[in-house]
Design a protein around this motif. Structure first.
Motif, short mmCIF file in Angstrom:
data_model
loop_
_atom_site.label_atom_id
_atom_site.label_comp_id
_atom_site.label_asym_id
_atom_site.label_seq_id
_atom_site.Cartn_x
_atom_site.Cartn_y
_atom_site.Cartn_z
N ASP A 13 0.84 -1.20 0.00
CA ASP A 13 0.00 0.00 0.00
C ASP A 13 0.88 1.25 0.00
O ASP A 13 1.06 1.90 1.04
CB ASP A 13 -0.93 0.01 1.22
N ILE A 162 -9.50 6.92 6.20
CA ILE A 162 -9.51 6.22 4.91
C ILE A 162 -10.13 7.11 3.84
O ILE A 162 -9.62 7.19 2.71
CB ILE A 162 -10.27 4.88 5.04
N TYR A 166 -7.45 8.06 0.86
CA TYR A 166 -7.70 7.45 -0.44
C TYR A 166 -8.64 8.31 -1.31
O TYR A 166 -9.11 7.86 -2.35
CB TYR A 166 -8.24 6.04 -0.26
N GLN A 176 -15.47 -1.31 0.01
CA GLN A 176 -14.32 -0.48 -0.38
C GLN A 176 -13.26 -0.48 0.71
O GLN A 176 -12.06 -0.58 0.43
CB GLN A 176 -14.79 0.94 -0.69
N ILE A 180 -9.26 -2.23 0.71
CA ILE A 180 -8.03 -1.53 1.10
C ILE A 180 -7.33 -2.25 2.25
O ILE A 180 -6.14 -2.55 2.19
CB ILE A 180 -8.35 -0.08 1.51
#
Length: 202
Positions: A13, A162, A166, A176, A180
């Motif tokens: 990531d 988050i 993102y 979603q 991640i």
């Protein structure tokens, strides 16, 4: 944070990894002793839905209710409800702490073999106690037992982080978020620590 954990995020990531330097040092997780589990769970209950600062203040007052600040099932059960309330915790939290004390004192909740249990097994046992939900159990796994692969989907701060990191235009869905977070395994807890650190950045 161990270098192998940092390398894992760099590979899996890169977006989250790019924030690590901004966040600063992320401490390694530590496992507390079973004799302290009751105390730690009381703290998690007292701090539910509070900021870190407010939680520290309230739990400090809560500890002061007991002789020498010793918080154990016996001292909780011996303390009147109103005395617990006078520390600043709500009626509900005072009941929840007593529920926990009763479960431990009766043997319904036994911490002895917790270290050998899976995350799911520990969550199942803890959430049988009224007042301990998934968030409290997940915080216990992270910060008391030191489990490295835990994510708390119900934590508002994590969801906000988050969305920010993102660049979601609206609240990300469970699917979603899971997409991640699944990349972080087996170090999901460190991912949470990074996200919380991002939310603390000015």
């Amino acid at each position: 944070m161990d270098s192998k954990v940092a390398r894992h995020f760099k590979k899996k990531d890169p977006i989250l990894f790019s924030y690590i330097k901004q966040v600063g040092p992320v401490e390694d997780l530590k496992s507390d002793l079973p004799k302290n589990y009751f105390f730690r769970l009381c703290r998690e209950i007292a701090c539910q839905q509070l900021s870190s600062k407010a939680g520290r203040v309230i739990f400090g007052r809560f500890k002061n209710v007991f002789p020498k600040g010793i918080v154990c099932p016996e001292t909780v059960l011996a303390t009147p409800h109103e005395t617990l309330r006078n520390s600043g915790i709500s009626h509900a939290k005072a009941r929840y702490v007593r529920n926990l004390a009763e479960a431990v004192a009766s043997g319904d909740l036994d911490f002895k073999n917790f270290r050998k249990l899976s995350n799911e097994q520990i969550v199942e046992k803890l959430t049988k106690v009224k007042g301990i939900g998934f968030w409290t159990a997940e915080m216990f796994l992270m910060f008391t037992i030191g489990r490295e692969d835990v994510f708390s989907p119900g934590d508002l701060g994590l969801r906000k982080a988050i969305k920010k990191v993102y660049k979601f235009k609206k609240e990300p869905s469970k699917a979603q978020i899971e997409k991640i977070v699944s990349r972080w395994s087996p170090y999901k807890t460190y991912g949470c620590l990074i996200l919380w650190g991002i939310m603390d950045l000015k």
